[in-house]
Design a protein around this motif. Sequence first.
Motif, PDB file in Angstrom:
ATOM      1  N   TYR A 308       0.807  -1.213   0.000  1.00  0.00           N
ATOM      2  CA  TYR A 308       0.000   0.000   0.000  1.00  0.00           C
ATOM      3  C   TYR A 308       0.842   1.265   0.000  1.00  0.00           C
ATOM      4  O   TYR A 308       0.600   2.206   0.734  1.00  0.00           O
ATOM      5  N   GLY A 331      -2.610  -4.953  -0.850  1.00  0.00           N
ATOM      6  CA  GLY A 331      -2.401  -5.934   0.211  1.00  0.00           C
ATOM      7  C   GLY A 331      -2.874  -7.323  -0.155  1.00  0.00           C
ATOM      8  O   GLY A 331      -2.242  -8.323   0.188  1.00  0.00           O
ATOM      9  N   GLN A 332      -4.006  -7.381  -0.877  1.00  0.00           N
ATOM     10  CA  GLN A 332      -4.546  -8.695  -1.241  1.00  0.00           C
ATOM     11  C   GLN A 332      -3.557  -9.468  -2.126  1.00  0.00           C
ATOM     12  O   GLN A 332      -3.300 -10.642  -1.899  1.00  0.00           O
ATOM     13  N   ARG A 335      -0.586 -10.684  -0.144  1.00  0.00           N
ATOM     14  CA  ARG A 335      -0.898 -11.845   0.684  1.00  0.00           C
ATOM     15  C   ARG A 335      -0.956 -13.103  -0.177  1.00  0.00           C
ATOM     16  O   ARG A 335      -0.506 -14.166   0.232  1.00  0.00           O
ATOM     17  N   HIS A 348      -4.248   1.449  13.934  1.00  0.00           N
ATOM     18  CA  HIS A 348      -4.823   2.045  12.739  1.00  0.00           C
ATOM     19  C   HIS A 348      -4.712   1.164  11.509  1.00  0.00           C
ATOM     20  O   HIS A 348      -5.380   1.392  10.528  1.00  0.00           O
ATOM     21  N   GLU A 349      -3.807   0.191  11.564  1.00  0.00           N
ATOM     22  CA  GLU A 349      -3.638  -0.643  10.377  1.00  0.00           C
ATOM     23  C   GLU A 349      -3.941  -2.111  10.640  1.00  0.00           C
ATOM     24  O   GLU A 349      -4.784  -2.693   9.980  1.00  0.00           O
ATOM     25  N   ILE A 352      -9.001  -3.599  13.071  1.00  0.00           N
ATOM     26  CA  ILE A 352     -10.127  -2.675  13.111  1.00  0.00           C
ATOM     27  C   ILE A 352     -10.609  -2.746  14.555  1.00  0.00           C
ATOM     28  O   ILE A 352     -11.174  -3.751  14.981  1.00  0.00           O
ATOM     29  N   TYR A 355     -13.992  -3.914  15.382  1.00  0.00           N
ATOM     30  CA  TYR A 355     -14.355  -5.266  14.978  1.00  0.00           C
ATOM     31  C   TYR A 355     -14.051  -6.225  16.117  1.00  0.00           C
ATOM     32  O   TYR A 355     -13.116  -6.017  16.893  1.00  0.00           O
ATOM     33  N   PHE A 363      -8.926 -10.354   8.838  1.00  0.00           N
ATOM     34  CA  PHE A 363      -8.724  -9.038   8.227  1.00  0.00           C
ATOM     35  C   PHE A 363      -7.572  -9.087   7.228  1.00  0.00           C
ATOM     36  O   PHE A 363      -6.444  -9.432   7.585  1.00  0.00           O
ATOM     37  N   GLY A 364      -7.873  -8.748   5.996  1.00  0.00           N
ATOM     38  CA  GLY A 364      -6.864  -8.831   4.942  1.00  0.00           C
ATOM     39  C   GLY A 364      -6.942 -10.145   4.190  1.00  0.00           C
ATOM     40  O   GLY A 364      -6.518 -10.243   3.052  1.00  0.00           O
TER      41      GLY A 364
ATOM     42  N   TYR B 227     -18.244  -6.511   4.812  1.00  0.00           N
ATOM     43  CA  TYR B 227     -17.081  -6.536   5.710  1.00  0.00           C
ATOM     44  C   TYR B 227     -16.107  -5.428   5.326  1.00  0.00           C
ATOM     45  O   TYR B 227     -15.602  -4.692   6.177  1.00  0.00           O
ATOM     46  N   GLU B 228     -15.886  -5.292   4.019  1.00  0.00           N
ATOM     47  CA  GLU B 228     -14.942  -4.261   3.554  1.00  0.00           C
ATOM     48  C   GLU B 228     -15.508  -2.862   3.775  1.00  0.00           C
ATOM     49  O   GLU B 228     -14.779  -1.942   4.156  1.00  0.00           O
ATOM     50  N   ARG B 230     -17.613  -1.876   6.105  1.00  0.00           N
ATOM     51  CA  ARG B 230     -17.528  -1.519   7.530  1.00  0.00           C
ATOM     52  C   ARG B 230     -16.082  -1.262   7.941  1.00  0.00           C
ATOM     53  O   ARG B 230     -15.789  -0.338   8.693  1.00  0.00           O
ATOM     54  N   ALA B 231     -15.171  -2.114   7.440  1.00  0.00           N
ATOM     55  CA  ALA B 231     -13.757  -1.927   7.801  1.00  0.00           C
ATOM     56  C   ALA B 231     -13.271  -0.561   7.339  1.00  0.00           C
ATOM     57  O   ALA B 231     -12.627   0.181   8.071  1.00  0.00           O
ATOM     58  N   HIS B 234     -14.591   2.149   9.535  1.00  0.00           N
ATOM     59  CA  HIS B 234     -13.929   2.260  10.840  1.00  0.00           C
ATOM     60  C   HIS B 234     -12.535   2.850  10.706  1.00  0.00           C
ATOM     61  O   HIS B 234     -12.098   3.614  11.551  1.00  0.00           O
ATOM     62  N   SER B 235     -11.803   2.447   9.692  1.00  0.00           N
ATOM     63  CA  SER B 235     -10.417   2.894   9.591  1.00  0.00           C
ATOM     64  C   SER B 235      -9.944   2.818   8.150  1.00  0.00           C
ATOM     65  O   SER B 235      -9.793   1.728   7.597  1.00  0.00           O
ATOM     66  N   THR B 237      -6.986   3.783   7.045  1.00  0.00           N
ATOM     67  CA  THR B 237      -5.617   3.266   6.986  1.00  0.00           C
ATOM     68  C   THR B 237      -5.621   1.752   7.128  1.00  0.00           C
ATOM     69  O   THR B 237      -4.840   1.055   6.474  1.00  0.00           O
ATOM     70  N   GLY B 238      -6.520   1.247   7.993  1.00  0.00           N
ATOM     71  CA  GLY B 238      -6.642  -0.191   8.157  1.00  0.00           C
ATOM     72  C   GLY B 238      -7.057  -0.840   6.845  1.00  0.00           C
ATOM     73  O   GLY B 238      -6.531  -1.874   6.454  1.00  0.00           O
ATOM     74  N   ALA B 239      -8.009  -0.210   6.170  1.00  0.00           N
ATOM     75  CA  ALA B 239      -8.487  -0.758   4.898  1.00  0.00           C
ATOM     76  C   ALA B 239      -7.349  -0.849   3.889  1.00  0.00           C
ATOM     77  O   ALA B 239      -7.195  -1.854   3.200  1.00  0.00           O
ATOM     78  N   ARG B 240      -6.538   0.198   3.823  1.00  0.00           N
ATOM     79  CA  ARG B 240      -5.407   0.181   2.892  1.00  0.00           C
ATOM     80  C   ARG B 240      -4.461  -0.975   3.192  1.00  0.00           C
ATOM     81  O   ARG B 240      -4.001  -1.678   2.298  1.00  0.00           O
ATOM     82  N   TYR B 241      -4.184  -1.152   4.484  1.00  0.00           N
ATOM     83  CA  TYR B 241      -3.298  -2.243   4.899  1.00  0.00           C
ATOM     84  C   TYR B 241      -3.841  -3.586   4.423  1.00  0.00           C
ATOM     85  O   TYR B 241      -3.105  -4.436   3.937  1.00  0.00           O
ATOM     86  N   ALA B 242      -5.171  -3.755   4.564  1.00  0.00           N
ATOM     87  CA  ALA B 242      -5.770  -5.048   4.237  1.00  0.00           C
ATOM     88  C   ALA B 242      -5.994  -5.223   2.747  1.00  0.00           C
ATOM     89  O   ALA B 242      -6.524  -6.237   2.327  1.00  0.00           O
ATOM     90  N   GLY B 243      -5.602  -4.225   1.960  1.00  0.00           N
ATOM     91  CA  GLY B 243      -5.782  -4.360   0.520  1.00  0.00           C
ATOM     92  C   GLY B 243      -7.197  -4.063   0.070  1.00  0.00           C
ATOM     93  O   GLY B 243      -7.644  -4.560  -0.954  1.00  0.00           O
ATOM     94  N   ILE B 244      -7.905  -3.277   0.869  1.00  0.00           N
ATOM     95  CA  ILE B 244      -9.253  -2.854   0.488  1.00  0.00           C
ATOM     96  C   ILE B 244      -9.106  -1.493  -0.179  1.00  0.00           C
ATOM     97  O   ILE B 244      -8.561  -0.567   0.421  1.00  0.00           O
TER      98      ILE B 244
END
Lengths: 519, 364
Positions: A308, A331-332, A335, A348-349, A352, A355, A363-364, B227-228, B230-231, B234-235, B237-244
């Motif tokens: 990212y 990220g996907q 992975r 923050h990363e 969540i 959640y 997550f991810g 799921y994506e 809501r994620a 919520h965040s 930066t979190g979404a970016r990390y998870a590849g969303i």
Amino acid sequence: MTETAAIELKGVSKAFGPVQANKDISIRVMPGTIHGIIGENGAGKSTLMSILYGFYKADSGEILINGKPTEIPDSQAAIAAGIGMVFQHFKLVQNFSVLENVILGAEDGPMLQPSLRKARGVLKHLAEEYELQVDPDALIEDLSVGHQQRVEILKALYREADILILDEPTGVLTPAEADHLFRILKGLREEGKTIILITHKLREIMEITDTVSVMRRGEMTATVKTSETSPEELAELMVGRKVLLRVDKAPANPGKPVLEVENLHHIDEAGVERLKGISLNVRAGEIVGIAGVSGNGQSELMRVLGGYGHATGSIRVNGEELDLTGKHSDGQSRRARGIGHVPEDRHHEGLILDYSAWENMVFGYHRGPETGSGVLMDNKAIKAEAQAKMDRFDVRPPNPWLSAKNFSGGNQQKIVLAREIERNPDLLLIGQPTRGVDIGAIEFIHQQIVQLRDAGKAILLVSVELDEIMSLSDRIAVMFDGEIMGERLPAETNQTELGLLMAGVTDTNVAQTKEQTNG
Amino acid sequence: MDKMPAWADAVLVPLISILLAAGISALVILAIGENPVEAFMIMVKEALSTSRGIGYTLYYATNFIFTGLAVSVAFHARMFNIGGEGQAMMGGLGVALVCLYVPWPHWTLALFGAAAISALFGAAWAYIPAYLQAKRGSHIVITTIMFNFIAFSVLNYILVNVLRPQGSMDPATAKFPEATFLPTFQSMFSTADNVMFRNAPANVTFFVALAACVAVYFLIWRTRLGYEIRAFGHSETGARYAGISPVKITIVSMLISGGLAGMMALNTTMGEAERLVLNATEGAGFIGIAVALMGRSHPFGILLAALLFGFMYQGGSELAFWTNIPQQLIIVIQALVILFTGALDNMVRMPLEKLFLSIRKGDA
């Protein structure tokens, strides 16, 4: 004891709802000493200091300053009582000059000029006395972190503080800056100032304090003379059981290269070049640690590797080139290539926070086949799997329905680790694995990382804790200002050499410095 | 641990908010010299005691379910879609076009066709602000508000210049063909000797709205996309990390949101007016915000909140008929509910949290 304590707390208690943050704390801090307070996260150190500085009011107990019972209802009262505080996160106005920050809130009258003139004089005097040199006209935003911290100390001294409280002061400093800070503190002690140092680093306690108090779960479990204790004893007092401070690992047995990075460049959104041609490789069965003061490009490197952050250059994983800018640079896709990532900022990363634990466990990976078929997620299966992982990683409480925000730092980190390690990645990126994690969990996390290495996986570790880098890594690369300054083997280097590299002093300079010291 | 039990958060907080809003409304009614108890009785009588009143209440509730769901889906992605009004207007345009120009053999097919096209038009209208937000960072609140005005002007132009039948003075389309008329509750539930829901506008669209509640529930809590969403909400930066992809989620959730808002037109345009009039939406797009806030962005909560607002809408318009209380007062009450459930949420929540903490402490 006949001598009057600079600060004496008698039976101080403070509860937040059902949580007893401080329980019957009694402590005597003698004048002209450096008194360390050590404890795990959530042990109640910060609450205690907030009571001393008037942010919280104690439910019961008494505070004596120089033997006099004192009420501290707010920070003004604390300042009036001669207490100065240097917070972990500086409270400075970024676009004000040093001088303006120093007088902020301590102006003598409605006109600024007289105060500024007076402060200039005082600052000059303080600089000479305590090695506290800072350009009084520099803007805060132009100063290094170490200098900003000096401004905070100057602020306290300008308000004529006799008692200085420092909360985790070295967290953001290079080893050299930390050494400088310690020299300042020693100077202040010689002048008769009293210093309270809050930290979780045992090494600092041993190096600089006269007396140390240990807190555990809101209670003061012991106060001992530093000269009469050892790091092992302090760790045991903090955690309540014996802990292994050194990481127990066999020599690495590295195989073929898993990660090969060549000439990687990254320019951030503000247009600043954060990575300036990074080249690096990590082999199977090897932990490569990246040392460096935070903000020198480590975060950006991890983000680019994690998919990212866009970059130019080349990254190969298991010999295959990764997409660095196109639609597979997310990220996907990473992975899918077998890259696991424990990010440095788990709030923050990595998680969540709103959640539940079970939702975070995928997550991810939430698009993967094991989370269900088609567009629907198989929540039942995910929950069962999450429960099993939480049990294996000893996450407490082992309740998958609990929101991530309700776990302690160590358990949050275990959730992230469980998620990433249990996928059995070929390459694991780990940023700050033990930041904000209590000592008991640190031991466990380090074991997990070493186990993964022994299973033949490649691990890239970023940490600002030099101790962690030195004890965990099989090879150390030092980053400064977006570049790798050099690579070292842990057995063949030391804190001083790494510290110099972290400050951007290149190999030749190090050699010269060595020669000078030897000669 | 959480500060208070989930049921208290979901039920008690909105309930107390409503009671506070009702209390202040009562004071306002007192101030204009009317009896608040009497006013409330009239509202209950007119909105709930007859099948006709219920028919009106459910009709309004149907609108609010759609717009409430629309706002909630965007909320889950932490976006404030104020553009429900404009998206519903565009949905209405779509409904009018398919009803007028496609020769439908039966109302069921017409309903499917109109549902698809209204969602499509609503989504298309939401796409532009969504794109601007995702790619250019233009704030969605500003752009969606602006798009309400644009939608109104566009619709006005089209109705006056294109769709208005010759000779008509009214900015509205011609009556839709009879094959597109949706069954009303009257025709569905009346028996030969017992007429139910007489002349009430409630129609089969209500069940479409219920289905939409179920669909949104599944979307948000059961699918990978939910799921994506809501994620991301919520965040980021979190979404970016998870590849969303933030761009994708911003656009997709706004498309769904706009589509739901557009489907509201099924009820007003196809179900009730049976032609497209200029002001078919009647502010339901905005009430959807209050409904989503009060329903805590959960489809079931939205259903309840929509029924409550339907009751207030129907009861409130009858108030003006039976008393000297102006119909505008209902807007005051709505505003108070929004104020208490949205803006002053913490005013109710924090004392409650303290209360629950002290109860627990007592137990411990």
